[in-house]
Every structure is written in C-alpha cells, then in structure tokens.
Motif scaffolding. Sequence first.
Motif: not given
Length: 222
Positions: A94-97, A153-155, A191-194, A218-221
Amino acid sequence: MLRSPASARRSKWADWLLAVALSTLGATSLRAGELEQFFYPEITGTSVTNLLADPDFPENPFVVTPVNWFTSGLEGITNASHFYGSWLRGYLEVPVSGDYTFYLSADDSAELHLSTDHSAANKRLIASVAGKVPYGVYNRQFRQRSEPVMLERGRQYFFEILHQQDAVGDHVQVGWLRPDQVLERPIPLRYVQRFVPAAYQGSGVREPANAPPVIEHPATHG
C-alpha cells in the motif's frame, strides 16, 4: 460433469496458447506491475464453488496469462470466454498506512481473500460477489465492500481472487478506498506483484517459488 473433447477445448482456447508459453518465461522474476490469471475452462455454473469443485483446480490450469498485457489495474481479462473459472494471486504493497476499504465487482461471481502478511496461510475472505453485476459496479451487493482493513506501508500482503464465469459478460475487478480518501477502482497494478509459483502444473502451483516477495518501490509512483 460433462467435458468437451480435448480437441474442442484446444480450439476454444487457441488464442491463449501463445500466452501460456510467454508467461512462463522469466517466471522467477519479481517486479511490481505484473499479475497472472490462471484459467480453468469448461466449468459450468455461476458460483465460485463450481471452480473449487473442479478436478483441474488448482493444479492443472489450461492457460496462464499475464493480466498486465491487457490492463493497468487489478482486474481479470474482460470478455475472455464463457464457462470457465479463474484464479489470480499476488502481493499488495500500500502507498500509505491506515485503514483500506476494498471493493469487488464481477460477473458471474467472485471472492477476494486478503492475508494479514505475505503468507497465503493467513488469508481470509473480505469481499464477495454472489451474482453478476455490471462491469465497474461496486455497490449492488452488500458483500462487495469489505470492512476497513488496517495495512502498513512497506509490508507485503498476499491476496487471492477466485472468479467463476458462466455465459456472457465476464469480468472481475478489485478497487480500494485509501486512508487518504483516494478512491481507486480498480487498484493500479503499480501496487501489485504477481505470485510466482514453484511450478505451473501439479502441486507446485500452490507453493511460492524460492524467492521472497519484493516490490520495487511502487508507492513512489502513486
């Protein structure tokens, strides 16, 4: 269950065969923005239970197709075919907690499962569609919307989408309302990874490859 001959199945799904081969290239690479959809053809019925009861699920997908070839959002391929089930898995970062509300739209039915971490063992059902709704409609059924889910965020968080299609109009999408009140439907694939399975046939379909889930920021975008 009555099944068509193998030759008929190959004919019906011939357009996807090239995708099968190409999607397995670089199968151990881990990169944000990618997602795969596993297809199980010749399944009749409108309920996810029809997919779960099929003897080919999950170890014998007929086709595995990169969703990111067709869309930039967290959704299955639209108007893929008729009478099939599909399975999508991956990781969200996620981009923000904060608290996230998830939304699910599908025809004919679908379930969205989300884990408390990167492990599939900790997944739980958070949203579902029991009967078909139009593409992009997220408010026809009560269970299309999840309760708020606290994410950090970050998990990485494992998710799973189970989708069953009977006749016409197939689709499945997942959206969210972020803690900063940004509504994204569907969720952007950045925000997704397979999920990379240990194998694309047999028992290895259920297990992750020997690589940790890592998303390339991804959150940097967003």
